[in-house]
Scaffold this active site. Structure first.
Site, PDB file in Angstrom:
ATOM      1  N   SER A   1       5.025   5.212   2.055  1.00 29.11           N
ATOM      2  CA  SER A   1       3.806   5.987   2.267  1.00 29.11           C
ATOM      3  C   SER A   1       3.442   6.662   0.958  1.00 29.11           C
ATOM      4  CB  SER A   1       4.080   7.060   3.328  1.00 29.11           C
ATOM      5  OG  SER A   1       3.078   8.055   3.276  1.00 29.11           O
TER       6      SER A   1
ATOM      7  N   GLY B   1      -5.787   4.604  -1.892  1.00 29.81           N
ATOM      8  CA  GLY B   1      -5.187   4.666  -3.222  1.00 29.81           C
ATOM      9  C   GLY B   1      -3.745   5.131  -3.182  1.00 29.81           C
ATOM     10  N   ALA B   2      -3.258   5.603  -4.358  1.00 30.98           N
ATOM     11  CA  ALA B   2      -1.836   5.932  -4.533  1.00 30.98           C
ATOM     12  C   ALA B   2      -1.019   4.741  -4.020  1.00 30.98           C
ATOM     13  CB  ALA B   2      -1.458   7.231  -3.827  1.00 30.98           C
ATOM     14  N   LEU B   3      -1.356   3.588  -4.531  1.00 28.20           N
ATOM     15  CA  LEU B   3      -0.815   2.341  -4.002  1.00 28.20           C
ATOM     16  C   LEU B   3       0.702   2.232  -4.208  1.00 28.20           C
ATOM     17  CD1 LEU B   3      -3.586  -0.174  -5.176  1.00 28.20           C
ATOM     18  CD2 LEU B   3      -3.445   1.124  -3.039  1.00 28.20           C
ATOM     19  N   HIS B   4       1.346   1.681  -3.201  1.00 27.28           N
ATOM     20  CA  HIS B   4       2.792   1.427  -3.275  1.00 27.28           C
ATOM     21  C   HIS B   4       3.045   0.017  -2.744  1.00 27.28           C
ATOM     22  CE1 HIS B   4       2.622   2.156   1.010  1.00 27.28           C
ATOM     23  NE2 HIS B   4       2.091   3.346   0.781  1.00 27.28           N
TER      24      HIS B   4
ATOM     25  N   GLY C   1      -1.722  -1.736   7.762  1.00 28.20           N
ATOM     26  CA  GLY C   1      -0.274  -1.687   7.944  1.00 28.20           C
ATOM     27  C   GLY C   1       0.101  -1.159   9.321  1.00 28.20           C
ATOM     28  N   GLU C   2       1.228  -1.646   9.824  1.00 29.24           N
ATOM     29  CA  GLU C   2       1.702  -1.192  11.136  1.00 29.24           C
ATOM     30  C   GLU C   2       2.344   0.190  11.075  1.00 29.24           C
ATOM     31  OE1 GLU C   2       4.223  -4.174  12.863  1.00 29.24           O
ATOM     32  OE2 GLU C   2       2.503  -5.338  13.578  1.00 29.24           O
ATOM     33  N   LYS C   3       2.513   0.726   9.882  1.00 25.60           N
ATOM     34  CA  LYS C   3       3.039   2.110   9.840  1.00 25.60           C
ATOM     35  C   LYS C   3       2.090   3.028  10.616  1.00 25.60           C
ATOM     36  CE  LYS C   3       2.939   5.000   6.326  1.00 25.60           C
ATOM     37  NZ  LYS C   3       2.332   6.224   6.891  1.00 25.60           N
TER      38      LYS C   3
ATOM     39  N   HIS D   1       1.145  -1.211   0.364  1.00 22.97           N
ATOM     40  CA  HIS D   1      -0.227  -1.687   0.153  1.00 22.97           C
ATOM     41  C   HIS D   1      -0.214  -3.061  -0.507  1.00 22.97           C
ATOM     42  CE1 HIS D   1      -0.977   2.803  -0.200  1.00 22.97           C
ATOM     43  NE2 HIS D   1      -1.821   2.461   0.735  1.00 22.97           N
TER      44      HIS D   1
END
Ligand code: PAF
Length: 282
Positions: free
Chosen positions: A187, A31-34, A149-151, A37
């Site tokens: 993030s 969650g806390a989508l940005h 994600g690659e982060k 995402h």
């Protein structure tokens, strides 16, 4: 937009007639989508007939209860963002009790040492928690493809290993890091930074980019010294680790080899907010 809050309802929906013979993509999130995402969700939509986005803050992957408490939660806003992308996205937002039944604990896995360095060294049990929830989600949803994600590059490699060792028939897709205009990797934790520190945090990516340039001519040891010196006595950021590692094994580089791919990995604290990033070097 269909939203399911229990495994039972999610499974019942996926089992309905119209869902057979359709390709299914899964985007697991906390969650806390940005925008990061959302780029995964867009890719999943472009590659599958149906897409499930899971929203679940997984307690077993937090080694620090305070970090878990402070993790941003914004379900209503997340649902709005997803709805804007497509009303057809299927959301799975279960509770802890529903996912874990009575035992909120991790399984034990053998990740061939991928989980021992970097994040694993500083966050005890983190990857067993990630492995546990990702395996559960993959088993419940049963997607053809799952997007990460690659982060969290180390997480991505560990999930690929998990899928092999647990014989799960899903393709794991890694997606490039999305960045804020100053280069800071997107993030959910960025929301907790003050405006001023968030702006200054472009420094982390700048440092990685310079490390990449130096990688052409300098030794890894020399670059590590240089990065450490950049953060020494820095007024806003404290370096936790910087490593130049083999992309496959994640082991720190000893001697550059022509046929290997390397990546620089970094973790930094801004007060109590932990930020990670990485950059492909060759
Ligand atoms: O990357 C994340 O947000 C989480 O680690 C994941 C993969 C959703 C598992 O909780």
């Amino acid at each position: 937009m269909p939203i399911f809050y229990t495994k039972k309802d999610m499974l019942a929906f996926l089992d309905t007639e119209g869902n057979h013979n359709q390709t299914l993509g899964l985007v697991p999130t906390m969650g806390a989508l940005h925008k990061g995402h959302l780029s995964l969700v867009k890719k999943a939509i472009s590659e599958n007939d149906k897409v499930v986005v899971s929203i679940f803050v997984n307690p077993t992957q937090f080694d620090n209860p305070e970090d878990l408490d402070k993790y941003p939660r914004s379900l209503d806003n997340d649902l709005e963002l997803l709805k804007k992308l497509s009303e057809e996205i299927i959301v799975f937002a279960p509770s802890i009790a529903d996912v874990y039944d009575s035992q909120v604990r991790s399984k034990t896995y053998e990740f061939d040492g991928l989980d021992k360095m970097m994040e694993g060294k500083y966050r005890t049990g983190h990857f067993e928690g990630v492995g546990t929830i990702v395996e559960l989600l993959l088993r419940i949803v049963g997607p053809d493809k799952a997007y990460f994600g690659e982060k969290d590059f180390q997480q991505l490699q560990i999930i690929k290993k998990l899928v092999k060792t647990q014989n799960l028939s899903v393709e794991i897709i890694g997606c490039p890091i999305e960045r804020e205009p100053n280069g800071l990797a997107m993030s959910s934790r960025n929301e907790r930074l003050s405006q001023e520190v968030r702006q200054k945090a472009g420094f982390i990516y700048e440092t990685l980019k310079t490390a990449k340039v130096k990688f052409g001519t300098k030794s890894a040891k020399n670059i590590v010294y240089w990065v450490v010196s950049q953060f020494e006595n820095h007024e806003d950021f404290k370096l936790e680790y910087f490593s130049i590692s083999d992309e496959e094994t994640l082991s720190p580089i000893h001697k550059k080899e022509n046929n290997k791919k390397y990546r620089a990995f970094i973790a930094v604290y801004a007060d109590d907010i932990r930020l990670i990033d990485n950059l492909k070097l060759n």
